[in-house]
Design an enzyme around this catalytic site. Structure first.
Site, short mmCIF file in Angstrom:
data_model
loop_
_atom_site.label_atom_id
_atom_site.label_comp_id
_atom_site.label_asym_id
_atom_site.label_seq_id
_atom_site.Cartn_x
_atom_site.Cartn_y
_atom_site.Cartn_z
N ARG A 136 28.42 -94.58 -7.82
CA ARG A 136 28.44 -93.80 -9.05
C ARG A 136 27.30 -94.22 -9.95
O ARG A 136 26.98 -95.40 -10.06
CB ARG A 136 29.78 -94.01 -9.78
CG ARG A 136 29.95 -93.18 -11.04
CD ARG A 136 31.30 -93.46 -11.70
NE ARG A 136 31.50 -92.67 -12.90
CZ ARG A 136 31.08 -93.02 -14.10
NH1 ARG A 136 30.42 -94.15 -14.26
NH2 ARG A 136 31.31 -92.25 -15.16
N LEU A 137 26.69 -93.23 -10.59
CA LEU A 137 25.72 -93.49 -11.65
C LEU A 137 26.27 -92.91 -12.94
O LEU A 137 26.85 -91.82 -12.95
CB LEU A 137 24.36 -92.84 -11.33
CG LEU A 137 23.59 -93.36 -10.11
CD1 LEU A 137 22.28 -92.59 -9.96
CD2 LEU A 137 23.31 -94.85 -10.23
N ASP A 138 26.09 -93.62 -14.05
CA ASP A 138 26.50 -93.09 -15.34
C ASP A 138 25.79 -91.77 -15.61
O ASP A 138 24.69 -91.52 -15.09
CB ASP A 138 26.20 -94.09 -16.46
CG ASP A 138 27.00 -95.37 -16.33
OD1 ASP A 138 28.10 -95.31 -15.76
OD2 ASP A 138 26.51 -96.42 -16.78
N ARG A 139 26.38 -90.96 -16.45
CA ARG A 139 25.83 -89.63 -16.71
C ARG A 139 24.38 -89.70 -17.19
O ARG A 139 23.54 -88.88 -16.80
CB ARG A 139 26.69 -88.90 -17.75
CG ARG A 139 26.24 -87.47 -18.01
CD ARG A 139 27.24 -86.74 -18.89
NE ARG A 139 27.23 -87.22 -20.25
CZ ARG A 139 26.41 -86.77 -21.20
NH1 ARG A 139 25.53 -85.83 -20.91
NH2 ARG A 139 26.48 -87.24 -22.43
N THR B 220 22.25 -92.13 -16.63
CA THR B 220 21.41 -92.88 -15.70
C THR B 220 20.82 -91.93 -14.66
O THR B 220 21.50 -91.04 -14.16
CB THR B 220 22.22 -93.98 -15.00
OG1 THR B 220 22.80 -94.84 -15.99
CG2 THR B 220 21.35 -94.80 -14.08
#
EC number: 5.4.99.-
Length: 545
Positions: A272-275, A277
């Protein structure tokens, strides 16, 4: 059959009939000794045969005792024997003239059993076809669409009315809206229209709420494919686009964009990548590949490398941070360094310094939520434009060294207030309807409501309040209009008479609000390695601090 010396009438099959007491007694050999059962032929007050008695051999200590019912009891209420060994007495049989209640005989609402849920990937063509995109001012926008929020009754809702649940947990709309939604047929309980908000919820109740959904815009920058083979899809994710549906985002997510525009479906996110990022993002094409790579993650066989731009002059030598990280709130998505947190480790190395900010390479050796961002904040070098961990809400030192002169409740209150004023609650994965008590849940998501001192967070933005104040006078008329709209294929309309969001004018986000200077540069594992180009803000000559 024949009579024996004790007056028993013997019957084939080990049954004996007592002429003195009208009853049958059956005996047989069991695993634990002789067994016996007596059945009376007398008709009891219920109009049927008396219940049988059974003894279980020597294990019960009464194998030699033959039970038979005594003389008939007088009519009236029977006295139940006292429970033995602290056991609760069983339910009494119905008395004279009474019948056992059948399910639904008293018009009690019957809840159907829950349906079996779909497992695996849940997004397909029927979901992708809900709406479409359009592009404006460098932004990808989603045309408003109708959407069914569906959920089974939560444990904390059982015994409460729908009115209570909407007034305490779903505050995005005034109660007048939900009353109008009932009249318009927008609310369903167990697939039937709700007629009264005072209906009391039961376990396994299935709720469906049809809403007119508006999604926030994201960058119009395309999602670039870095690699694709029979096992994986690797993309270069632009900043501002969430990986999967969450909060107010559904179609403006990587999963939906890949499905709608690249026909890449049934993908399994591998990390997962933060929104906010950007960078390398991997998906598995099958569940088997997903499990294989997740096993490599658990075995620490994968290497991840990020690059970021931070405040000030970062040390030239390599820095390793091993501070534990605690989740302050799962709902808001905020973490902090805390001795009670989970162990973490990140290795940092400065790449360049332009006199005001530094470009730093980051290698997280563990995978905690917001790990890089929290460790950089602790080191006193937060990411230059981090909207959460470089905020004045953390105090004058902005969380350096773990010093935060506030309680968790005060911290969350100030963070939410700051982004509410900027109309940027999406940064916290929140919308106005989420602003209810219970934002702090540092151990796990709580099923209970939070403290009263967070009540002030329930207020929406000023414009939303103005719409809510006007709504009660208008919603009766609007509900009637909505009923007619449904009859004329309202599902194709971009405006809805019940929708408060349709009457709001929200400013588009500025370009700088859609970017955070954190980029996933490299992802390496057994047999693969994927790179993303260095972003413009990470160049040595970048001078826009």
């Amino acid at each position: 059959m024949w009579l024996d010396r004790r007056g028993w009438l013997r019957v084939l099959g080990h049954w004996r009939y007592d002429l003195r007491r009208p009853s049958f007694t059956r005996t047989w050999s069991g695993d634990k000794g002789p067994m016996a059962e007596t059945v009376s032929t007398q008709v009891g007050t219920e109009g049927g045969l008396r219940a049988s008695h059974q003894q279980n051999g020597d294990a019960g200590g009464d194998a030699k005792v033959e039970l038979s019912p005594g003389p008939p009891k007088p009519a009236g209420r029977e006295v139940e024997p006292a429970p033995v060994g602290g056991e609760h007495p069983s339910a009494a049989a119905p008395g004279p003239g009474k019948h056992k209640k059948r399910r639904g005989a008293t018009r009690e609402r019957v809840v159907p059993p829950p349906k079996k849920r779909r497992t695996g990937v849940s997004f397909g063509d029927e979901h992708f076809a809900e709406t479409s995109y359009y592009f404006e001012g460098g932004l990808r926008k989603v045309r408003p669409y109708y959407f069914d929020f569906r959920t089974y009754c939560k444990g904390r809702w059982v015994g409460h009315s729908l009115l209570h649940v909407f007034s305490t947990e779903f505050r995005a709309q005034p109660l007048a809206y939900y009353e109008a939604a009932v009249r318009a047929g927008r609310l369903q309980l167990n697939e039937k229209p709700v007629q009264d908000l005072n209906i009391v919820l039961k376990d396994n109740d299935f709720l469906r709420n049809t809403v007119h959904r508006h999604e926030p815009p994201v960058t119009a920058e395309p999602i670039r494919l870095l690699a694709e083979n029979e096992d994986v899809v690797v993309v270069d994710k632009p900043s501002s686009i969430p990986v999967h549906p969450c909060g107010r985002f559904r179609h403006n997510t990587v999963i939906f964009i890949l499905g709608k525009e690249h026909q890449l479906k049934e993908l399994h996110p591998l990390h997962r990548l933060d929104r906010l990022t950007s960078g390398v993002l991997m998906f598995a094409k099958t569940a088997a590949v997903s499990e294989r790579i997740h096993e490599q993650v658990r075995d620490r066989q994968l290497e991840k490398e990020y690059v970021c731009r931070v405040e000030g002059e970062f040390p030239t030598e390599e820095v390793t941070c091993k501070e534990p990280i605690l989740v302050v709130s799962y709902k808001v998505g905020v973490c902090r360094v805390d001795p009670r947190g989970k162990p973490c480790e990140t290795v940092f190395q400065r790449l360049s310094y332009n006199g005001q900010s530094s470009v730093v390479r980051c290698r997280p050796l563990t995978g905690r939520t917001h790990q890089i961002r929290v460790h950089l904040q602790f080191l006193g070098h937060p990411i230059l434009n981090d909207p959460i961990y470089n905020s004045v809400a953390w105090g004058p030192s902005r969380g350096r060294g773990g010093y935060i002169p506030k309680t968790n409740e005060e911290l969350l209150r100030d963070l939410v207030a700051e982004h509410q004023a900027k109309q940027s609650l999406d940064v916290l994965d929140l919308c106005e309807g989420d602003l209810s008590p219970g934002l702090t849940d540092s151990t796990a998501p709580s099923s209970e409501l939070g403290k009263d001192d967070l009540e002030e967070l329930a207020a929406a933005a000023q414009k939303m309040e103005e719409v809510a104040e006007a709504a009660p006078q208008e919603l009766d008329t609007i509900a009637l209009a909505s009923e007619k709209a449904v009859e004329t294929d309202v599902m194709n309309q971009e405006t809805d008479p019940l929708c408060a969001e349709c009457r709001l004018v929200r400013q588009d986000p500025l370009p700088q609000d859609l970017v955070m200077f954190l980029h996933a540069l490299r992802y390496k594992g057994p047999g693969f390695e994927y790179f993303s180009p260095m972003p413009a803000w990470a160049q040595d000559d970048w001078q826009k601090d």
